[in-house]
Enzyme design. Structure first.
Site, short mmCIF file in Angstrom:
data_model
loop_
_atom_site.label_atom_id
_atom_site.label_comp_id
_atom_site.label_asym_id
_atom_site.label_seq_id
_atom_site.Cartn_x
_atom_site.Cartn_y
_atom_site.Cartn_z
N LYS A 30 -4.55 33.93 -45.29
CA LYS A 30 -3.60 34.34 -45.92
C LYS A 30 -2.40 33.77 -44.91
O LYS A 30 -1.48 33.22 -45.63
CB LYS A 30 -3.46 36.09 -45.99
CG LYS A 30 -2.11 36.52 -46.22
CD LYS A 30 -1.97 37.96 -46.45
CE LYS A 30 -0.79 38.55 -46.50
NZ LYS A 30 -0.57 40.19 -46.54
N GLY B 229 -4.71 41.71 -46.85
CA GLY B 229 -5.90 40.97 -46.80
C GLY B 229 -7.13 41.72 -47.16
O GLY B 229 -7.95 41.23 -48.06
N ARG B 230 -7.34 42.87 -46.79
CA ARG B 230 -8.43 43.63 -47.23
C ARG B 230 -8.34 43.98 -48.64
O ARG B 230 -9.30 44.90 -49.28
CB ARG B 230 -8.64 44.85 -46.56
CG ARG B 230 -7.44 45.63 -46.29
CD ARG B 230 -7.62 46.82 -45.06
NE ARG B 230 -6.43 47.61 -44.70
CZ ARG B 230 -5.21 47.00 -44.19
NH1 ARG B 230 -5.36 45.81 -43.48
NH2 ARG B 230 -4.36 47.88 -44.13
N GLU C 75 -9.52 49.71 -41.47
CA GLU C 75 -8.45 49.07 -41.17
C GLU C 75 -7.06 49.57 -41.64
O GLU C 75 -6.18 49.50 -41.27
CB GLU C 75 -8.35 47.43 -41.62
CG GLU C 75 -7.50 46.54 -40.86
CD GLU C 75 -7.75 45.02 -40.94
OE1 GLU C 75 -8.13 44.42 -39.92
OE2 GLU C 75 -7.47 44.46 -41.87
N HIS D 288 -35.88 54.98 -43.83
CA HIS D 288 -36.62 54.77 -42.89
C HIS D 288 -35.90 54.24 -41.39
O HIS D 288 -36.77 53.79 -40.63
CB HIS D 288 -37.55 53.37 -43.34
CG HIS D 288 -38.46 54.03 -44.52
ND1 HIS D 288 -39.40 54.58 -44.45
CD2 HIS D 288 -37.92 53.89 -45.87
CE1 HIS D 288 -40.10 55.01 -45.71
NE2 HIS D 288 -39.06 54.58 -46.58
N LYS E 274 -5.90 39.92 -29.93
CA LYS E 274 -5.88 38.62 -30.44
C LYS E 274 -4.83 37.96 -29.40
O LYS E 274 -4.92 36.67 -28.77
CB LYS E 274 -5.03 38.47 -31.52
CG LYS E 274 -5.89 38.95 -32.88
CD LYS E 274 -5.17 38.46 -34.20
CE LYS E 274 -5.71 39.04 -35.48
NZ LYS E 274 -4.50 38.69 -36.64
O1 F6P Z 1 -8.07 41.26 -38.60
C1 F6P Z 1 -6.96 41.37 -39.06
C2 F6P Z 1 -6.38 40.53 -40.13
O2 F6P Z 1 -4.98 40.39 -40.36
C3 F6P Z 1 -7.02 41.12 -41.77
O3 F6P Z 1 -6.13 41.92 -41.92
C4 F6P Z 1 -7.06 39.90 -42.39
O4 F6P Z 1 -8.04 40.40 -43.25
C5 F6P Z 1 -7.76 38.97 -41.44
O5 F6P Z 1 -6.89 39.13 -40.17
C6 F6P Z 1 -7.67 37.43 -41.80
O6 F6P Z 1 -6.20 37.07 -41.93
P1 F6P Z 1 -5.82 35.70 -42.51
O7 F6P Z 1 -6.23 35.80 -44.00
O8 F6P Z 1 -4.53 35.47 -42.46
O9 F6P Z 1 -6.66 34.57 -42.01
#
Ligand code: F6P
Length: 559
Positions: free
Chosen positions: A216, A277-278, A363, A394, A514
């Site tokens: 994204k 993103g999710r 998240e 199992h 990060k």
């Molecule tokens: O882990 C954090 C996050 O921002 C997620 O919400 C997202 O899906 C992922 O990183 C990847 O982000 P990008 O698509 O901007 O690379």
């Protein structure tokens, strides 16, 4: 101070809502009532707390609930403004307040003639324009019309992305493999650990490989590192910068960064900041899915999502699958103090579904403050986890059956299998029904004794039961069914977040790590010992790593 979007205004804090207080009292009354008793009192309970909607059969009778529980939970939803929140989301309001964004994954699966506005602009035509662009490209790749730099057709597709730009594509590919073009190979590289890239490419030829760089932001460390490595790998084999245009496409909201990377923006697939993103597997992030299963099946998956969206938006709450599932999650999380929910698909193709749900649920709802920044006085998002049945039986089911923790379970099964082989499917499904039954009813000491078990062994062989579960059944796993299932959990998450009054669509919790990693990278790579200003533990770990990191190279030389 950010103004909270209108629908949340006037909502009183959760613990002060009358329905919350009533639920506390109600819980005190029924917390020890056994499912055995509830089933004995109502011989039709299995039908009473079960119904079918949008092709999914939902049996929630094996929950520790009565009619009163459900009406109080529904009252809680009303007092939490759930109806208004749903309307606000579907109406394109900026309900993601901390990022000042609309939340419109539902727009990704609307019909062409619908109207959904963000800041006065109807976004549906843009969505369909990208879908058409994806369709054209996917058809070219699938048919072999799209040629690599040396003129060969693409046989391998590698999606490079992480988090929502990986988990959805991985899960959808695994789930829908049955429908995929089998003469093509699909792989997914997400981890910045070089092993991920090395293993994904070791047996592939660059001249037959297409990389989809999915991000994204197009700034994510892992994805950009893997994308650069992929470019080097491809160019080493193909020896010409021009090859990038035939072997790399991008999915992103960030045109400038895509250009900077060297990908032709003609080969860029857009999405928008109102897609989290999710929540993005239906956007261009699903390009690998579309290439794998074809545009028609991809659109069938979107239709499944849309059917669940419409159900969520329009069905009365007492017959609304995501609403009921979300409320039951709240019931266990906040009143029984359950810490986790197990998702147990009895379908091998859904093996990545629990991992996908982990990002979607945790998240989204792993938050400690409400929309206005006040610390919550209650538990928010539970931990989601799981494995496909029967494998889980199992390994960890022992703890679910006889451990000290209460773990609500979602069992997911299908009436028909995609791979009929002897009596495999009956055996598989018998386990779904048996596990839910065993969890609910258990086995009393008397029953164990009656089997001739010696007294000393009776406690070990006793199952308390009273362990709740939902059973979700569908006809068979199709793209459409997958869409319905994912949307079911998306909206259940939204329902929970609304009750807890949190922002289910931001993810500030991933930022700190990060940022700190960015500071540590140069400290690991500096030629001279850097002056370290972390805590004593981090300093020592960095020093130790710096001293020993050449070990592998030294060992190689020696060998
Ligand atoms: O882990 C954090 C996050 O921002 C997620 O919400 C997202 O899906 C992922 O990183 C990847 O982000 P990008 O698509 O901007 O690379």
């Amino acid at each position: 101070m950010i103004t909270i979007s209108q629908p949340q205004a006037g909502i009183i804090p959760l613990c002060e809502r009358p329905a919350w207080k009533a639920l506390q009292q109600h819980h005190a009354k029924i917390q020890n009532v056994h499912l055995r008793q509830l089933f004995a009192e109502d011989l039709r309970r299995g039908e009473h707390f079960a119904f079918e909607a949008v092709g999914l059969y939902f049996d929630y009778s094996k929950n520790r609930i009565t009619d009163e529980t459900i009406s109080l939970l529904l009252e809680l939803a009303n007092q939490s403004g759930l109806r208004e929140r749903i309307d606000a989301m579907f109406g394109g309001e900026k309900i993601n307040v901390t990022e000042k964004r609309a939340v419109l994954h539902v727009a990704l699966r609307t019909m062409k003639d619908e109207l959904i506005k963000v800041d006065g602009t109807n976004v549906v035509p843009e969505v369909h324009a990208v879908l058409d662009q994806m369709t054209g490209f996917a058809n070219q790749v699938r048919s072999g019309q799209w040629r690599g730099h040396t003129g060969k057709r693409v046989r391998n597709v590698i999606n490079i992305g992480i988090g929502g730009s990986d988990l959805g594509p991985v899960m959808a590919y695994e789930a829908l493999k049955y429908y995929s073009q089998r003469d093509m190979t699909f792989r997914f590289v997400s981890n910045v650990d070089g092993t991920d890239f090395a293993e994904a490419t070791r047996d592939l030829s660059a001249d037959e490989t297409l990389f989809i760089v999915s991000s994204k932001t197009f700034t994510t460390l892992e994805t950009m590192t893997n994308a650069r490595t992929a470019r080097e790998w491809a160019l080493q084999a193909l020896g010409d910068e021009k090859a990038v245009a035939r072997h790399f496409v991008a999915v992103s909201t960030n045109t400038a960064e895509v250009k900077k990377f060297g990908i032709d923006t003609a080969n860029m697939f857009q999405f928008w900041d109102w897609v989290g993103g999710r929540y993005s597997m239906d956007s261009a992030i699903g390009l690998s899915t579309m290439i794998a299963i074809g545009p028609d099946q991809f659109r069938a998956m979107l239709a499944g999502f849309h059917a669940m969206d419409e159900h969520f938006r329009t069905a009365a709450f007492d017959r609304n699958l995501p609403v009921l599932m979300g409320l039951l999650a709240v019931w266990y999380n906040n009143f029984f103090e359950s810490q986790t929910i197990a998702v147990l698909p009895y379908e091998q193709y859904l093996k990545s579904f629990p991992a996908y749900l982990q990002q979607l649920t945790m998240e989204s709802n792993g938050k400690h403050v409400t929309l206005d920044g006040t610390r919550v006085e209650y538990q928010t998002g539970p931990i989601f986890w799981g494995e496909p049945g029967t494998n889980g039986q199992h390994s960890f089911y022992q703890l679910i059956h006889q451990g000290t923790k209460l773990i609500p379970c979602d069992f997911i099964g299908f009436f028909q299998t995609l791979n009929p082989l002897g009596d495999h499917h009956d055996l598989l499904m018998s386990n779904v029904f048996a596990q839910a039954e065993a969890l609910a009813f258990g086995k009393t000491p008397e029953e164990v004794r009656a089997e001739g078990t010696p007294d000393w062994l009776v406690p070990h062989r006793t199952f308390e039961g009273n362990r709740p579960s939902n059973v979700i059944l569908a006809e068979r796993l199709t793209p459409e069914t997958l869409g319905k299932l994912v949307a079911l959990y998306e909206h259940s998450v939204f329902t929970q977040g609304t009750i807890w009054q949190i922002d289910s669509f931001d993810q500030w919790g991933v930022e700190l790590g990060k940022v700190l990693a960015q500071r540590i990278i140069p400290e690991l790579e500096a030629a001279e010992d850097p002056s370290l200003k972390h805590d004593s533990s981090t300093n020592a770990l960095i020093r130790r790593y710096r001293n020993l990191k050449g070990g592998a190279a030294r060992m190689k030389k020696k060998g």
